[in-house]
Design a protein around this motif. Structure first.
Motif, PDB file in Angstrom:
ATOM      1  N   ALA A  39      -7.219  -7.362  -6.685  1.00 50.59           N
ATOM      2  CA  ALA A  39      -6.130  -7.954  -6.277  1.00 50.59           C
ATOM      3  C   ALA A  39      -5.500  -7.396  -6.987  1.00 50.59           C
ATOM      4  N   VAL A  40      -4.003  -7.113  -7.163  1.00 57.05           N
ATOM      5  CA  VAL A  40      -2.734  -6.867  -7.746  1.00 57.05           C
ATOM      6  C   VAL A  40      -1.739  -7.953  -7.366  1.00 57.05           C
ATOM      7  N   ASP A  41      -1.243  -9.148  -8.175  1.00 57.46           N
ATOM      8  CA  ASP A  41      -0.319 -10.081  -7.972  1.00 57.46           C
ATOM      9  C   ASP A  41       1.161  -8.764  -7.885  1.00 57.46           C
ATOM     10  N   GLY A  42       1.663  -9.483  -6.769  1.00 55.09           N
ATOM     11  CA  GLY A  42       2.941  -7.780  -5.915  1.00 55.09           C
ATOM     12  C   GLY A  42       3.958  -8.739  -6.983  1.00 55.09           C
ATOM     13  N   LYS A  43       4.205 -10.065  -7.852  1.00 57.78           N
ATOM     14  CA  LYS A  43       5.774 -10.145  -8.579  1.00 57.78           C
ATOM     15  C   LYS A  43       7.097  -9.760  -7.973  1.00 57.78           C
ATOM     16  N   GLY A  44       6.487 -10.044  -6.405  1.00 56.89           N
ATOM     17  CA  GLY A  44       8.236 -10.030  -5.990  1.00 56.89           C
ATOM     18  C   GLY A  44       8.257  -8.106  -5.668  1.00 56.89           C
ATOM     19  N   ILE A  45       7.662  -7.049  -5.955  1.00 51.63           N
ATOM     20  CA  ILE A  45       6.875  -6.278  -4.618  1.00 51.63           C
ATOM     21  C   ILE A  45       6.989  -5.699  -3.814  1.00 51.63           C
ATOM     22  N   ASP A  46       7.439  -5.840  -3.055  1.00 51.89           N
ATOM     23  CA  ASP A  46       7.324  -5.892  -1.295  1.00 51.89           C
ATOM     24  C   ASP A  46       6.745  -4.648  -1.291  1.00 51.89           C
ATOM     25  N   PRO A  47       6.202  -4.186  -0.328  1.00 52.90           N
ATOM     26  CA  PRO A  47       5.003  -2.963   0.182  1.00 52.90           C
ATOM     27  C   PRO A  47       7.097  -1.595   1.012  1.00 52.90           C
ATOM     28  N   THR A  48       7.558  -2.174   1.213  1.00 60.40           N
ATOM     29  CA  THR A  48       9.366  -1.168   1.939  1.00 60.40           C
ATOM     30  C   THR A  48       9.218  -0.605   1.073  1.00 60.40           C
ATOM     31  N   VAL A  49      10.414  -1.601   0.994  1.00 63.84           N
ATOM     32  CA  VAL A  49      11.512  -1.017  -0.299  1.00 63.84           C
ATOM     33  C   VAL A  49      10.826  -1.025  -1.908  1.00 63.84           C
ATOM     34  N   GLY A  52       7.990   1.026  -1.700  1.00 58.40           N
ATOM     35  CA  GLY A  52       8.040   2.215  -0.719  1.00 58.40           C
ATOM     36  C   GLY A  52       8.980   3.265  -2.071  1.00 58.40           C
ATOM     37  N   LYS A  53       9.891   2.504  -2.648  1.00 58.19           N
ATOM     38  CA  LYS A  53      10.822   3.595  -3.686  1.00 58.19           C
ATOM     39  C   LYS A  53      10.351   4.072  -4.952  1.00 58.19           C
ATOM     40  N   VAL A  54       8.948   3.954  -5.649  1.00 62.21           N
ATOM     41  CA  VAL A  54       8.479   4.087  -6.973  1.00 62.21           C
ATOM     42  C   VAL A  54       7.249   5.866  -5.890  1.00 62.21           C
ATOM     43  N   VAL A  55       6.532   5.397  -4.261  1.00 63.62           N
ATOM     44  CA  VAL A  55       5.598   6.607  -3.633  1.00 63.62           C
ATOM     45  C   VAL A  55       6.861   7.402  -3.016  1.00 63.62           C
ATOM     46  N   SER A  56       7.890   6.731  -2.977  1.00 65.04           N
ATOM     47  CA  SER A  56       9.036   8.220  -2.470  1.00 65.04           C
ATOM     48  C   SER A  56       9.649   8.520  -3.811  1.00 65.04           C
ATOM     49  N   VAL A  61      10.601  12.666  -1.552  1.00 65.13           N
ATOM     50  CA  VAL A  61      11.064  12.536  -1.002  1.00 65.13           C
ATOM     51  C   VAL A  61      11.948  11.192  -0.763  1.00 65.13           C
ATOM     52  N   PRO A  62      12.839  11.479   0.145  1.00 65.40           N
ATOM     53  CA  PRO A  62      13.419  11.082  -0.293  1.00 65.40           C
ATOM     54  C   PRO A  62      13.452   9.185   0.954  1.00 65.40           C
ATOM     55  N   TRP A  63      13.874   8.067   0.041  1.00 69.42           N
ATOM     56  CA  TRP A  63      12.801   7.421   0.628  1.00 69.42           C
ATOM     57  C   TRP A  63      13.168   6.424   2.029  1.00 69.42           C
ATOM     58  N   ALA A  64      12.477   5.994   2.559  1.00 64.78           N
ATOM     59  CA  ALA A  64      12.517   5.610   4.143  1.00 64.78           C
ATOM     60  C   ALA A  64      12.129   4.531   4.685  1.00 64.78           C
ATOM     61  N   THR A  65      12.163   3.818   5.620  1.00 68.74           N
ATOM     62  CA  THR A  65      12.377   2.616   6.017  1.00 68.74           C
ATOM     63  C   THR A  65      10.449   2.425   6.118  1.00 68.74           C
ATOM     64  N   ASP A  66      10.137   3.682   6.941  1.00 65.25           N
ATOM     65  CA  ASP A  66       8.677   3.665   7.611  1.00 65.25           C
ATOM     66  C   ASP A  66       7.426   4.996   6.783  1.00 65.25           C
ATOM     67  N   LEU A  67       8.230   4.680   5.743  1.00 71.27           N
ATOM     68  CA  LEU A  67       7.642   5.928   3.947  1.00 71.27           C
ATOM     69  C   LEU A  67       6.196   4.992   3.722  1.00 71.27           C
ATOM     70  N   ILE A  68       5.822   3.805   3.486  1.00 70.33           N
ATOM     71  CA  ILE A  68       4.589   2.857   3.438  1.00 70.33           C
ATOM     72  C   ILE A  68       3.927   2.790   4.742  1.00 70.33           C
ATOM     73  N   ASP A  98      -2.592   6.976  -0.505  1.00 68.83           N
ATOM     74  CA  ASP A  98      -2.984   8.584  -2.066  1.00 68.83           C
ATOM     75  C   ASP A  98      -2.344   8.422  -2.945  1.00 68.83           C
ATOM     76  N   ALA A  99      -0.966   8.024  -2.357  1.00 66.02           N
ATOM     77  CA  ALA A  99       0.626   8.877  -3.571  1.00 66.02           C
ATOM     78  C   ALA A  99       0.376   7.941  -4.146  1.00 66.02           C
ATOM     79  N   LEU A 100      -0.191   7.014  -3.926  1.00 64.49           N
ATOM     80  CA  LEU A 100      -0.221   5.841  -5.241  1.00 64.49           C
ATOM     81  C   LEU A 100      -1.361   6.376  -6.416  1.00 64.49           C
ATOM     82  N   ALA A 101      -2.862   6.677  -5.477  1.00 65.25           N
ATOM     83  CA  ALA A 101      -3.747   7.285  -6.377  1.00 65.25           C
ATOM     84  C   ALA A 101      -3.581   8.836  -6.916  1.00 65.25           C
ATOM     85  N   GLU A 102      -2.501   9.668  -6.502  1.00 66.25           N
ATOM     86  CA  GLU A 102      -2.884  10.568  -7.195  1.00 66.25           C
ATOM     87  C   GLU A 102      -1.898  10.959  -8.230  1.00 66.25           C
TER      88      GLU A 102
END
Length: 159
Positions: A39-49, A52-56, A61-68, A98-102
């Motif tokens: 596990a990783v302590d998310g420390k205020g890092i929500d999945p969606t926004v 999601g921004k770093v994944v975008s 790609v542009p960030w979108a609410t359904d990206l994650i 996979d986006a994070l892993a790659e």
């Protein structure tokens, strides 16, 4: 205090339910280690926004609410209850994992720099690029281990 986020990997939703039973509903990250969870302590890092921004950025790609592409997996039946205040667990899509892993290691500093400047992190004092690089390495490492093991990434959330 705010919202708490713990990210972890698990084989499936049944394993998550067992982990939640073992931790009395969480949190997953605990002093002295997690009971059977990587596990990783998310420390205020929500999945969606925020995540999601770093994944975008990684996918360019542009960030979108359904990206994650997160989906509620625990507890059963709370998705329809607007009064439920947590905790709960969502699973992130395979695409997000996979986006994070790659992400190549040589891209991490640039992505962390961009990530450290998003508006959603402007309220926190510990979001300098060096700190966010460390955080990003934790998420990428978790994603790589999850993909290698055939696991999914889950996020425990509590108000």
């Amino acid at each position: 205090m705010g919202v708490l986020y713990d990210y972890f990997r698990a084989a499936d939703d049944e394993a998550v339910a067992k982990l939640m039973a073992a931790t009395d509903g969480g949190p997953v990250v605990r002093e002295g280690g997690s009971p059977g969870a990587d596990a990783v302590d998310g420390k205020g890092i929500d999945p969606t926004v925020v995540l999601g921004k770093v994944v975008s950025f990684a996918l360019d790609v542009p960030w979108a609410t359904d990206l994650i592409g997160d989906r509620l997996v625990w507890p059963d039946g709370v998705g329809e209850d607007p009064t439920y205040e947590g905790p709960w667990v969502v699973v992130l899509s395979g695409r997000a994992r996979d986006a994070l892993a790659e992400i190549p290691d040589d891209r991490l500093p640039d992505l962390a720099e961009r990530w450290s400047h998003i508006e959603e992190l402007s309220y926190y004092s510990d979001t300098q690029p060096k700190v966010m690089l460390s955080r990003l390495r934790e998420f990428v490492g978790l994603a790589r281990r999850a993909r290698t093991s055939g696991d999914s990434i889950y996020c425990w959330i509590c108000l």
